[in-house]
Design a protein around this motif. Sequence first.
Motif, PDB file in Angstrom:
ATOM      1  N   THR A   1      27.191  48.253  25.622  1.00  0.00           N
ATOM      2  CA  THR A   1      27.071  48.663  27.028  1.00  0.00           C
ATOM      3  C   THR A   1      28.450  48.790  27.666  1.00  0.00           C
ATOM      4  OG1 THR A   1      26.955  46.396  27.888  1.00  0.00           O
ATOM      5  CG2 THR A   1      24.875  47.430  27.222  1.00  0.00           C
ATOM      6  N   ASP A   2      28.539  49.630  28.700  1.00  0.00           N
ATOM      7  CA  ASP A   2      29.807  49.836  29.403  1.00  0.00           C
ATOM      8  C   ASP A   2      30.342  48.532  29.990  1.00  0.00           C
ATOM      9  OD1 ASP A   2      29.451  52.439  28.784  1.00  0.00           O
ATOM     10  OD2 ASP A   2      29.241  53.186  30.825  1.00  0.00           O
ATOM     11  N   LYS A   3      29.439  47.757  30.588  1.00  0.00           N
ATOM     12  CA  LYS A   3      29.865  46.509  31.225  1.00  0.00           C
ATOM     13  C   LYS A   3      30.463  45.547  30.193  1.00  0.00           C
ATOM     14  CE  LYS A   3      27.724  44.994  34.801  1.00  0.00           C
ATOM     15  NZ  LYS A   3      26.745  44.414  35.763  1.00  0.00           N
ATOM     16  N   GLU A   4      29.845  45.495  28.999  1.00  0.00           N
ATOM     17  CA  GLU A   4      30.372  44.612  27.957  1.00  0.00           C
ATOM     18  C   GLU A   4      31.703  45.115  27.421  1.00  0.00           C
ATOM     19  OE1 GLU A   4      28.637  41.978  24.289  1.00  0.00           O
ATOM     20  OE2 GLU A   4      27.910  44.034  24.462  1.00  0.00           O
ATOM     21  N   VAL A   5      31.866  46.421  27.334  1.00  0.00           N
ATOM     22  CA  VAL A   5      33.145  47.001  26.911  1.00  0.00           C
ATOM     23  C   VAL A   5      34.263  46.517  27.830  1.00  0.00           C
ATOM     24  CG1 VAL A   5      34.463  49.158  26.827  1.00  0.00           C
ATOM     25  CG2 VAL A   5      32.234  49.046  25.739  1.00  0.00           C
ATOM     26  N   ARG A   6      34.027  46.597  29.132  1.00  0.00           N
ATOM     27  CA  ARG A   6      35.048  46.176  30.092  1.00  0.00           C
ATOM     28  C   ARG A   6      35.286  44.666  30.040  1.00  0.00           C
ATOM     29  NH1 ARG A   6      32.118  49.962  33.181  1.00  0.00           N
ATOM     30  NH2 ARG A   6      31.052  48.334  34.347  1.00  0.00           N
ATOM     31  N   PHE A   7      34.189  43.901  29.890  1.00  0.00           N
ATOM     32  CA  PHE A   7      34.313  42.440  29.808  1.00  0.00           C
ATOM     33  C   PHE A   7      35.146  42.032  28.583  1.00  0.00           C
ATOM     34  CE2 PHE A   7      32.739  38.610  27.680  1.00  0.00           C
ATOM     35  CZ  PHE A   7      32.969  37.645  28.653  1.00  0.00           C
ATOM     36  N   LEU A   8      34.827  42.586  27.423  1.00  0.00           N
ATOM     37  CA  LEU A   8      35.533  42.220  26.198  1.00  0.00           C
ATOM     38  C   LEU A   8      36.987  42.670  26.237  1.00  0.00           C
ATOM     39  CD1 LEU A   8      32.757  43.040  23.563  1.00  0.00           C
ATOM     40  CD2 LEU A   8      33.548  40.780  24.264  1.00  0.00           C
ATOM     41  N   ASN A   9      37.244  43.783  26.916  1.00  0.00           N
ATOM     42  CA  ASN A   9      38.624  44.243  27.030  1.00  0.00           C
ATOM     43  C   ASN A   9      39.469  43.263  27.852  1.00  0.00           C
ATOM     44  OD1 ASN A   9      40.434  46.571  26.379  1.00  0.00           O
ATOM     45  ND2 ASN A   9      40.678  46.534  28.595  1.00  0.00           N
ATOM     46  N   ARG A  10      38.841  42.678  28.883  1.00  0.00           N
ATOM     47  CA  ARG A  10      39.558  41.701  29.713  1.00  0.00           C
ATOM     48  C   ARG A  10      39.771  40.378  28.981  1.00  0.00           C
ATOM     49  NH1 ARG A  10      36.216  43.970  33.745  1.00  0.00           N
ATOM     50  NH2 ARG A  10      34.677  42.312  33.539  1.00  0.00           N
ATOM     51  N   HIS A  11      38.853  40.042  28.055  1.00  0.00           N
ATOM     52  CA  HIS A  11      38.908  38.724  27.403  1.00  0.00           C
ATOM     53  C   HIS A  11      39.094  38.826  25.880  1.00  0.00           C
ATOM     54  CE1 HIS A  11      37.637  36.735  31.136  1.00  0.00           C
ATOM     55  NE2 HIS A  11      36.749  37.699  31.272  1.00  0.00           N
ATOM     56  N   LYS A  12      39.694  39.936  25.426  1.00  0.00           N
ATOM     57  CA  LYS A  12      39.768  40.178  23.983  1.00  0.00           C
ATOM     58  C   LYS A  12      40.510  39.082  23.216  1.00  0.00           C
ATOM     59  CE  LYS A  12      43.652  43.351  24.768  1.00  0.00           C
ATOM     60  NZ  LYS A  12      44.084  44.770  24.653  1.00  0.00           N
ATOM     61  N   ASP A  13      41.435  38.400  23.876  1.00  0.00           N
ATOM     62  CA  ASP A  13      42.194  37.348  23.187  1.00  0.00           C
ATOM     63  C   ASP A  13      41.475  36.000  23.216  1.00  0.00           C
ATOM     64  OD1 ASP A  13      44.287  39.122  22.599  1.00  0.00           O
ATOM     65  OD2 ASP A  13      45.209  38.774  24.567  1.00  0.00           O
ATOM     66  N   GLU A  14      40.339  35.925  23.928  1.00  0.00           N
ATOM     67  CA  GLU A  14      39.611  34.667  24.051  1.00  0.00           C
ATOM     68  C   GLU A  14      38.310  34.656  23.252  1.00  0.00           C
ATOM     69  OE1 GLU A  14      39.585  33.368  28.372  1.00  0.00           O
ATOM     70  OE2 GLU A  14      40.340  35.431  28.551  1.00  0.00           O
ATOM     71  N   ILE A  15      37.856  35.827  22.793  1.00  0.00           N
ATOM     72  CA  ILE A  15      36.589  35.939  22.070  1.00  0.00           C
ATOM     73  C   ILE A  15      36.780  35.544  20.615  1.00  0.00           C
ATOM     74  CG2 ILE A  15      34.708  37.487  21.394  1.00  0.00           C
ATOM     75  CD1 ILE A  15      34.784  37.131  24.355  1.00  0.00           C
ATOM     76  N   THR A  16      35.931  34.650  20.102  1.00  0.00           N
ATOM     77  CA  THR A  16      36.091  34.165  18.729  1.00  0.00           C
ATOM     78  C   THR A  16      35.290  34.980  17.708  1.00  0.00           C
ATOM     79  OG1 THR A  16      34.321  32.537  19.071  1.00  0.00           O
ATOM     80  CG2 THR A  16      36.575  31.810  19.487  1.00  0.00           C
ATOM     81  N   ILE A  17      34.381  35.862  18.185  1.00  0.00           N
ATOM     82  CA  ILE A  17      33.613  36.709  17.265  1.00  0.00           C
ATOM     83  C   ILE A  17      34.405  37.984  16.985  1.00  0.00           C
ATOM     84  CG2 ILE A  17      31.411  37.892  16.860  1.00  0.00           C
ATOM     85  CD1 ILE A  17      30.159  36.229  19.030  1.00  0.00           C
ATOM     86  N   PRO A  18      34.515  38.413  15.720  1.00  0.00           N
ATOM     87  CA  PRO A  18      35.179  39.691  15.437  1.00  0.00           C
ATOM     88  C   PRO A  18      34.414  40.856  16.088  1.00  0.00           C
ATOM     89  CG  PRO A  18      34.896  38.395  13.430  1.00  0.00           C
ATOM     90  CD  PRO A  18      34.093  37.714  14.492  1.00  0.00           C
ATOM     91  N   PHE A  19      35.144  41.784  16.689  1.00  0.00           N
ATOM     92  CA  PHE A  19      34.537  42.979  17.285  1.00  0.00           C
ATOM     93  C   PHE A  19      35.616  44.054  17.401  1.00  0.00           C
ATOM     94  CE2 PHE A  19      36.415  40.791  20.858  1.00  0.00           C
ATOM     95  CZ  PHE A  19      36.901  41.805  21.684  1.00  0.00           C
ATOM     96  N   ASP A  20      35.171  45.285  17.598  1.00  0.00           N
ATOM     97  CA  ASP A  20      36.085  46.399  17.838  1.00  0.00           C
ATOM     98  C   ASP A  20      35.807  46.959  19.223  1.00  0.00           C
ATOM     99  OD1 ASP A  20      37.636  46.956  15.266  1.00  0.00           O
ATOM    100  OD2 ASP A  20      35.580  46.816  14.522  1.00  0.00           O
ATOM    101  N   ASN A  21      36.865  47.318  19.916  1.00  0.00           N
ATOM    102  CA  ASN A  21      36.717  47.850  21.266  1.00  0.00           C
ATOM    103  C   ASN A  21      37.750  48.940  21.494  1.00  0.00           C
ATOM    104  OD1 ASN A  21      35.440  47.972  23.697  1.00  0.00           O
ATOM    105  ND2 ASN A  21      36.239  46.052  24.506  1.00  0.00           N
ATOM    106  N   CYS A  22      37.510  49.804  22.493  1.00  0.00           N
ATOM    107  CA  CYS A  22      38.493  50.860  22.752  1.00  0.00           C
ATOM    108  C   CYS A  22      39.609  50.371  23.661  1.00  0.00           C
ATOM    109  CB  CYS A  22      37.853  52.071  23.367  1.00  0.00           C
ATOM    110  SG  CYS A  22      36.214  51.954  23.925  1.00  0.00           S
ATOM    111  N   PRO A  23      40.748  51.075  23.638  1.00  0.00           N
ATOM    112  CA  PRO A  23      41.870  50.707  24.513  1.00  0.00           C
ATOM    113  C   PRO A  23      41.501  50.862  25.993  1.00  0.00           C
ATOM    114  CG  PRO A  23      42.568  52.258  22.804  1.00  0.00           C
ATOM    115  CD  PRO A  23      41.076  52.199  22.756  1.00  0.00           C
ATOM    116  N   SER A  24      42.241  50.167  26.843  1.00  0.00           N
ATOM    117  CA  SER A  24      41.964  50.182  28.286  1.00  0.00           C
ATOM    118  C   SER A  24      42.016  51.587  28.873  1.00  0.00           C
ATOM    119  CB  SER A  24      42.975  49.306  29.030  1.00  0.00           C
ATOM    120  OG  SER A  24      42.879  47.978  28.611  1.00  0.00           O
ATOM    121  N   ASP A  25      43.003  52.401  28.456  1.00  0.00           N
ATOM    122  CA  ASP A  25      43.130  53.730  29.050  1.00  0.00           C
ATOM    123  C   ASP A  25      41.933  54.611  28.695  1.00  0.00           C
ATOM    124  OD1 ASP A  25      43.854  53.851  26.407  1.00  0.00           O
ATOM    125  OD2 ASP A  25      45.592  55.146  26.705  1.00  0.00           O
ATOM    126  N   THR A  26      41.395  54.449  27.479  1.00  0.00           N
ATOM    127  CA  THR A  26      40.208  55.214  27.088  1.00  0.00           C
ATOM    128  C   THR A  26      38.998  54.785  27.904  1.00  0.00           C
ATOM    129  OG1 THR A  26      41.061  55.393  24.835  1.00  0.00           O
ATOM    130  CG2 THR A  26      38.724  55.870  25.150  1.00  0.00           C
TER     131      THR A  26
END
Length: 206
Positions: free
Chosen positions: A82-107
């Motif tokens: 979901t879009d909301k989760e994309v933004r959430f994970l981008n803000r906390h990418k260094d704190e999440i312990t589960i491996p995941f892939d996300n797009c860069p902030s500018d994208t």
Amino acid sequence: MRILVNNIKSTNSTLLVRQLKRIRSFPVDVWGTDISAAGHIASSNFVDRYFQAPNINNEKEYLQFINELSDKHKIDYLFVSTDKEVRFLNRHKDEITIPFDNCPSDTINIFQDKLEANRSIEKMGIKVPTIYDSLFGKDKVIFRKRCSVSSQGIYIVDLSKASHIENHFHTDWFAQKYETGTTYVVDIFADKNGSPKLILPRKSLE
């Protein structure tokens, strides 16, 4: 392999769960979360294990929930749906312990705005329906809300024939040439090199 999909009542998540459950080449356990109690949403019955999650708007509580789930149950991968989760994970990418892939902030920022997304795609040499700055002399057009999801924010009108036109003449909307034809929509999950790993066909509402 344990794969986590959050917000599983959303259409994207439900389709993703269905596709993951079809994998036969190696064992996959699909786990899901949402804010509703188990059984209150149909998709909670589609996953191998279900957990009730706090609202993602409470970021501190949601972050703690995700990490505790990962640490306790050894989740191998998180699919972002979901879009909301994309933004959430981008803000906390260094704190999440589960491996995941996300797009860069500018994208992420570009594709939150459909007008900016269309202009960016056009700059890449990919054709998009003509974006109109003026509607004088135009016939059938499509108004699109700049920030919307799931084919919402769509208004199609023939300016030469309509006796009444909804007021979408402001900066929250933009207009494009209406192209006649058949639309096929797919959501694509690709690796960082652009190679598709998962392709989900879906129906457009408009």
